[in-house]
Write a protein that holds these residues in place. Sequence first.
Motif, short mmCIF file in Angstrom:
data_model
loop_
_atom_site.label_atom_id
_atom_site.label_comp_id
_atom_site.label_asym_id
_atom_site.label_seq_id
_atom_site.Cartn_x
_atom_site.Cartn_y
_atom_site.Cartn_z
N UNK A 1 0.88 -1.13 0.14
CA UNK A 1 -0.13 -0.05 -0.32
C UNK A 1 1.14 0.95 -0.21
N UNK A 2 1.08 1.91 -0.72
CA UNK A 2 1.39 3.65 -1.41
C UNK A 2 0.10 4.33 -0.23
N UNK A 3 0.30 5.16 0.68
CA UNK A 3 0.26 6.48 1.81
C UNK A 3 0.58 7.58 1.91
N UNK A 4 0.23 8.64 1.23
CA UNK A 4 0.28 9.78 1.31
C UNK A 4 0.10 10.48 2.64
N UNK A 5 0.70 11.46 3.26
CA UNK A 5 0.90 12.53 4.38
C UNK A 5 -0.74 13.33 3.52
N UNK A 6 -1.31 13.03 4.68
CA UNK A 6 -2.99 13.31 4.93
C UNK A 6 -3.77 12.05 4.60
N UNK A 7 -3.56 11.52 3.54
CA UNK A 7 -4.41 10.16 3.48
C UNK A 7 -5.09 10.17 4.50
N UNK B 1 -6.64 6.66 5.81
CA UNK B 1 -6.33 5.37 6.22
C UNK B 1 -7.32 4.16 6.60
N UNK B 2 -7.84 3.57 6.38
CA UNK B 2 -8.39 2.03 7.11
C UNK B 2 -7.34 1.11 7.71
N UNK B 3 -8.47 0.58 8.57
CA UNK B 3 -7.81 -0.90 9.22
C UNK B 3 -8.68 -1.99 8.77
N UNK C 1 -5.05 -0.20 5.52
CA UNK C 1 -4.27 0.16 4.43
C UNK C 1 -6.03 1.79 4.06
N UNK C 2 -5.65 1.48 2.15
CA UNK C 2 -6.46 2.27 2.09
C UNK C 2 -8.46 1.90 2.41
N UNK C 3 -9.04 3.11 2.58
CA UNK C 3 -9.93 2.28 2.79
C UNK C 3 -10.55 1.67 1.54
N UNK C 4 -11.87 1.32 1.94
CA UNK C 4 -12.44 -0.20 0.95
C UNK C 4 -13.52 -0.72 1.52
#
Length: 114
Positions: free
Chosen positions: A61-67, A69-71, A79-82
Amino acid sequence: MKTFIQNGDVITIPAPTAGITSGDGVLVGNLFGVAANTAVEGEPAEVATTGVYTLPKATSTVLALGARVAWDNATKVVTTPGTGRYAIGVAVNDAGNGAATVSVRLDGIGTVAS
């Protein structure tokens, strides 16, 4: 105030099934937090619901500052929301492919799987 209990930044809950380890992400119903202590199932456990914590991340997973996020409670990583994931806050640093952790500012609100 007669009905005040606590601020809610750290709350005490019975440790969930299989217990918890200090520093682990913990999801109980719609409550997400970070374990402040280690406790076996059913024992009192302190869980922080706000603040910034370094948590395990899905390495691809690639996350940027301010993104946002989800568990992912199945794999116990950020990880990313989904679908099937629980929104918990925002990334406070960039965490690229291969990174095993990300720093997260917890929202401190109830969550539900999307």
